[in-house]
Structure formats: C-alpha cells, structure tokens
Design a protein around this motif. Structure first.
Motif, PDB file in Angstrom:
ATOM      1  N   LEU A  95       0.904  -1.267   0.115  1.00 17.67           N
ATOM      2  CA  LEU A  95       0.139   0.041   0.017  1.00 17.67           C
ATOM      3  C   LEU A  95       0.887   1.280  -0.088  1.00 17.67           C
ATOM      4  CD1 LEU A  95      -2.667  -1.032   2.758  1.00 17.67           C
ATOM      5  CD2 LEU A  95      -2.677  -1.363   0.266  1.00 17.67           C
ATOM      6  N   THR A  96       0.248   2.328  -0.585  1.00 16.90           N
ATOM      7  CA  THR A  96       1.280   3.774  -0.911  1.00 16.90           C
ATOM      8  C   THR A  96       0.507   4.649  -0.007  1.00 16.90           C
ATOM      9  OG1 THR A  96       1.615   2.883  -3.016  1.00 16.90           O
ATOM     10  CG2 THR A  96       2.070   5.156  -2.419  1.00 16.90           C
ATOM     11  N   GLY A  97       1.549   5.415   0.583  1.00 15.28           N
ATOM     12  CA  GLY A  97       1.044   6.743   1.379  1.00 15.28           C
ATOM     13  C   GLY A  97       2.055   7.912   1.283  1.00 15.28           C
ATOM     14  N   VAL A  98       1.355   9.211   1.472  1.00 14.53           N
ATOM     15  CA  VAL A  98       2.106  10.275   1.235  1.00 14.53           C
ATOM     16  C   VAL A  98       2.331  11.145   2.561  1.00 14.53           C
ATOM     17  CG1 VAL A  98       2.454  12.575   0.258  1.00 14.53           C
ATOM     18  CG2 VAL A  98       1.394  10.554  -1.134  1.00 14.53           C
ATOM     19  N   VAL A  99       3.504  11.154   3.011  1.00 11.85           N
ATOM     20  CA  VAL A  99       3.762  11.721   4.493  1.00 11.85           C
ATOM     21  C   VAL A  99       4.217  13.033   4.309  1.00 11.85           C
ATOM     22  CG1 VAL A  99       4.779  11.113   7.022  1.00 11.85           C
ATOM     23  CG2 VAL A  99       3.994   9.209   5.438  1.00 11.85           C
ATOM     24  N   GLU A 100       3.693  14.006   5.184  1.00 15.31           N
ATOM     25  CA  GLU A 100       4.173  15.150   5.489  1.00 15.31           C
ATOM     26  C   GLU A 100       5.438  15.083   6.382  1.00 15.31           C
ATOM     27  OE1 GLU A 100       1.422  18.367   6.219  1.00 15.31           O
ATOM     28  OE2 GLU A 100       0.396  18.118   4.470  1.00 15.31           O
ATOM     29  N   SER A 101       6.467  14.719   5.780  1.00 12.91           N
ATOM     30  CA  SER A 101       7.621  14.294   6.921  1.00 12.91           C
ATOM     31  C   SER A 101       8.471  15.595   7.121  1.00 12.91           C
ATOM     32  CB  SER A 101       8.544  13.553   6.227  1.00 12.91           C
ATOM     33  OG  SER A 101       8.733  13.742   4.619  1.00 12.91           O
ATOM     34  N   ASP A 102       7.882  16.686   6.796  1.00 12.32           N
ATOM     35  CA  ASP A 102       8.855  17.918   7.249  1.00 12.32           C
ATOM     36  C   ASP A 102       8.514  18.744   8.579  1.00 12.32           C
ATOM     37  OD1 ASP A 102       6.281  18.812   6.282  1.00 12.32           O
ATOM     38  OD2 ASP A 102       7.122  20.570   5.484  1.00 12.32           O
ATOM     39  N   TRP A 103       7.466  17.979   9.244  1.00 10.13           N
ATOM     40  CA  TRP A 103       6.935  18.824  10.528  1.00 10.13           C
ATOM     41  C   TRP A 103       6.732  17.807  11.670  1.00 10.13           C
ATOM     42  CZ3 TRP A 103       2.217  17.658  12.621  1.00 10.13           C
ATOM     43  CH2 TRP A 103       1.526  17.174  11.696  1.00 10.13           C
ATOM     44  N   GLY A 104       6.216  16.715  11.294  1.00  3.05           N
ATOM     45  CA  GLY A 104       5.579  15.812  12.339  1.00  3.05           C
ATOM     46  C   GLY A 104       6.548  14.998  13.057  1.00  3.05           C
ATOM     47  N   PRO A 105       6.701  14.862  14.357  1.00  5.95           N
ATOM     48  CA  PRO A 105       7.504  13.939  15.099  1.00  5.95           C
ATOM     49  C   PRO A 105       7.101  12.435  15.198  1.00  5.95           C
ATOM     50  CG  PRO A 105       5.905  15.022  16.718  1.00  5.95           C
ATOM     51  CD  PRO A 105       5.409  15.426  15.220  1.00  5.95           C
ATOM     52  N   PHE A 106       6.396  12.258  14.102  1.00  4.04           N
ATOM     53  CA  PHE A 106       5.988  10.804  14.079  1.00  4.04           C
ATOM     54  C   PHE A 106       6.663   9.828  13.031  1.00  4.04           C
ATOM     55  CE2 PHE A 106       2.437  14.061  13.357  1.00  4.04           C
ATOM     56  CZ  PHE A 106       2.138  14.261  14.881  1.00  4.04           C
ATOM     57  N   SER A 107       6.675   8.469  13.641  1.00  2.20           N
ATOM     58  CA  SER A 107       7.079   7.688  12.862  1.00  2.20           C
ATOM     59  C   SER A 107       5.934   6.846  12.031  1.00  2.20           C
ATOM     60  CB  SER A 107       7.825   6.414  13.459  1.00  2.20           C
ATOM     61  OG  SER A 107       6.912   5.751  14.423  1.00  2.20           O
ATOM     62  N   PHE A 108       6.153   6.199  11.001  1.00  4.85           N
ATOM     63  CA  PHE A 108       5.108   5.446  10.292  1.00  4.85           C
ATOM     64  C   PHE A 108       5.181   4.215   9.987  1.00  4.85           C
ATOM     65  CE2 PHE A 108       7.735   7.929   7.262  1.00  4.85           C
ATOM     66  CZ  PHE A 108       8.044   6.875   6.397  1.00  4.85           C
ATOM     67  N   THR A 109       4.076   3.486   9.456  1.00  4.63           N
ATOM     68  CA  THR A 109       4.346   2.147   9.134  1.00  4.63           C
ATOM     69  C   THR A 109       4.177   1.816   7.530  1.00  4.63           C
ATOM     70  OG1 THR A 109       1.979   1.875   9.084  1.00  4.63           O
ATOM     71  CG2 THR A 109       3.350   1.327  11.429  1.00  4.63           C
ATOM     72  N   MET A 110       4.793   0.557   7.244  1.00  2.92           N
ATOM     73  CA  MET A 110       4.623   0.253   5.996  1.00  2.92           C
ATOM     74  C   MET A 110       3.576  -0.889   5.902  1.00  2.92           C
ATOM     75  SD  MET A 110       5.489   0.395   2.469  1.00  2.92           S
ATOM     76  CE  MET A 110       4.782  -0.558   1.317  1.00  2.92           C
ATOM     77  N   ASN A 111       2.775  -0.739   5.066  1.00  2.00           N
ATOM     78  CA  ASN A 111       1.756  -1.823   5.018  1.00  2.00           C
ATOM     79  C   ASN A 111       1.428  -2.652   3.773  1.00  2.00           C
ATOM     80  OD1 ASN A 111       0.181  -1.147   7.882  1.00  2.00           O
ATOM     81  ND2 ASN A 111       0.371   0.817   6.905  1.00  2.00           N
ATOM     82  N   TRP A 112       1.277  -3.867   3.936  1.00  2.00           N
ATOM     83  CA  TRP A 112       0.865  -4.862   2.704  1.00  2.00           C
ATOM     84  C   TRP A 112      -0.357  -5.495   3.019  1.00  2.00           C
ATOM     85  CZ3 TRP A 112       4.753  -6.184  -1.095  1.00  2.00           C
ATOM     86  CH2 TRP A 112       6.132  -5.512  -0.933  1.00  2.00           C
ATOM     87  N   LYS A 113      -1.060  -5.475   1.934  1.00  4.39           N
ATOM     88  CA  LYS A 113      -2.266  -6.028   1.674  1.00  4.39           C
ATOM     89  C   LYS A 113      -2.360  -7.595   1.215  1.00  4.39           C
ATOM     90  CE  LYS A 113      -7.023  -5.872   2.101  1.00  4.39           C
ATOM     91  NZ  LYS A 113      -7.240  -7.306   1.645  1.00  4.39           N
ATOM     92  N   PHE A 114      -2.671  -8.567   1.808  1.00  3.75           N
ATOM     93  CA  PHE A 114      -2.929  -9.882   1.308  1.00  3.75           C
ATOM     94  C   PHE A 114      -3.809  -9.807   0.252  1.00  3.75           C
ATOM     95  CE2 PHE A 114      -0.775 -11.219   5.315  1.00  3.75           C
ATOM     96  CZ  PHE A 114      -0.011 -12.404   4.669  1.00  3.75           C
ATOM     97  N   THR A 115      -3.568 -10.527  -0.759  1.00  8.18           N
ATOM     98  CA  THR A 115      -4.641 -10.422  -2.050  1.00  8.18           C
ATOM     99  C   THR A 115      -5.100 -11.865  -2.266  1.00  8.18           C
ATOM    100  OG1 THR A 115      -2.652 -11.070  -3.655  1.00  8.18           O
ATOM    101  CG2 THR A 115      -3.258  -8.613  -3.503  1.00  8.18           C
TER     102      THR A 115
END
Length: 227
Positions: A95-115
C-alpha cells in the motif's frame, strides 16, 4: 529483472529502480492470512521472535511493518512511502502513502495487503519492504494536464510518425534470421537519448540515477537552515 535480459534494455524501468531509497527488513518472517477481517486473521512467524519486524495491527488482511525511525525532510517536502519498485510479490501487494515528513514527530508504518488467503508469504532478511521518495508539496497541484491532438505540433507529429513506421519495420525484420534488426536486438534511440533521425533529444538525458547514501549516525547532519 534478472530472470531475463529484456528489463535492462528498458531505460525507464532501470531509472525507476534507483529513483528513491529502499528500507530493508532486519530479520525474516513468514505470514499467512485466513481470509477474514479480524486482526488475528493474519499470523506472523518471525525468524527472530525477539525482534519481529511485522505484525497484524489493522485486520482486513493487512501486514504491518513498523519502521523504527522518524524521517525529516526539508520544509515543504513530502515523502512518498510505497512498496519496492518493480518487485512484485505473490499473494500480497504494498500500500502507498504520502507523509508530510517536514514537521511531524511521528514514525510511520509500511503496510502490505494480502490478495489471496491461505497462502504463506515470505520476507527474507535484507529484502526491501519499502521504497521512499521525496517530492515537493504542491508539485502535482501546480500541473495542469490537458488532452490535445499531436497534430497541433506538426514537427512532433512528423517525428512520431517516422518513429512509429521505423518501429513497425524493425519488429517485422526482427523475425528474419540474419537481419540487421536481429543483430541489433532492439532499437536504442531512447537508450542513447536521440530522436529517430539521430538528433539529440535532451542535454540532461541520463542512463542511471546516482543518489546519495544515508549518512551514518556518527556523521554530522547537514545545515538545513538555508535549505
């Protein structure tokens, strides 16, 4: 890419492979989905149980990799987070995401969807699980796409017709043993960055990407105040 030589003849494919950075899984896992929506519908078997890099967090057949990092980009720059480029995997899709990585103190996850359910999916240690690519925020919004006939540019239309005719003839000759086309194997106009008549197409044509590696933790971070 390595199963046949043909992908390496496709320059757009080769460039895309190096268009960003890959995140590798630190240890191997095998995961399987039973087809149901519940969180426990995905079972993860880690090679190293002490540091399992993925789990079932959302349910719905989604496998989640936790990325133990906070990414920071220059002001106004987002981070596209997607699956490894040109690296399909059976029974599961990134799955694809777009993160505003210039301001947030957050980490994020990489997700895969079983087909497909009831199919074991293996991620080996060191295998890429994520591809990150920075892009200036608002770049796409500033683009105004439109549909027009190629005939509005007579020079482009004539060149395209010439290329198409040459391509069709080349593909026909390719089947003839001993022909020049069979010897050449594929037309190299795009590879060489030239138009069908040999005229240079662009002064910035490239054959590969050369991105900067991530600096080690001990290295001094660059000054971002003037970025």
């Amino acid at each position: 890419m390595d199963a046949t030589a043909f992908p390496y003849r496709c320059l757009p494919l080769v460039i895309a492979n190096g268009f960003g950075w890959e995140i590798l899984v630190p240890s191997g896992i095998t995961a399987i989905w039973n087809g149901g929506p519940a969180v426990d519908g995905v079972v993860v078997m880690a090679d190293d149980e002490a540091r399992a890099p993925a789990s079932s967090h959302f349910g719905a057949g989604i496998l989640t990799f936790s990325l133990p990092a906070v990414f920071r980009t220059d002001p106004g720059t987002d981070l596209i987070v997607q699956g490894p480029v040109n690296r399909p995997k059976d029974a599961i899709a990134p799955l694809t995401g777009v993160v505003e990585s210039d301001w947030g103190p957050f980490s994020f996850t990489m997700n895969w969807k079983f087909t497909r359910p009831n199919t074991a999916v293996r991620f080996r240690k060191g295998e890429p699980i994520c591809h990150i690519l920075p892009v200036r925020r608002g770049t796409l919004e500033a683009v105004q796409p439109r549909i027009a006939s190629v005939s509005i540019d007579p020079e482009l239309e004539a060149t395209h017709r010439k290329w198409r005719a040459a391509r069709e003839q080349f593909n026909t000759d390719l089947k003839i043993p001993g022909s020049a086309a069979e010897t050449e194997k594929w037309q190299k106009h795009y590879q060489r960055g030239v138009e069908p008549d040999g005229k240079p197409g662009s002064s910035s044509h490239r054959l590969r990407t050369q991105l900067q590696p991530f600096l080690p933790l001990s290295a001094e971070a660059p000054d971002r105040s003037t970025s």
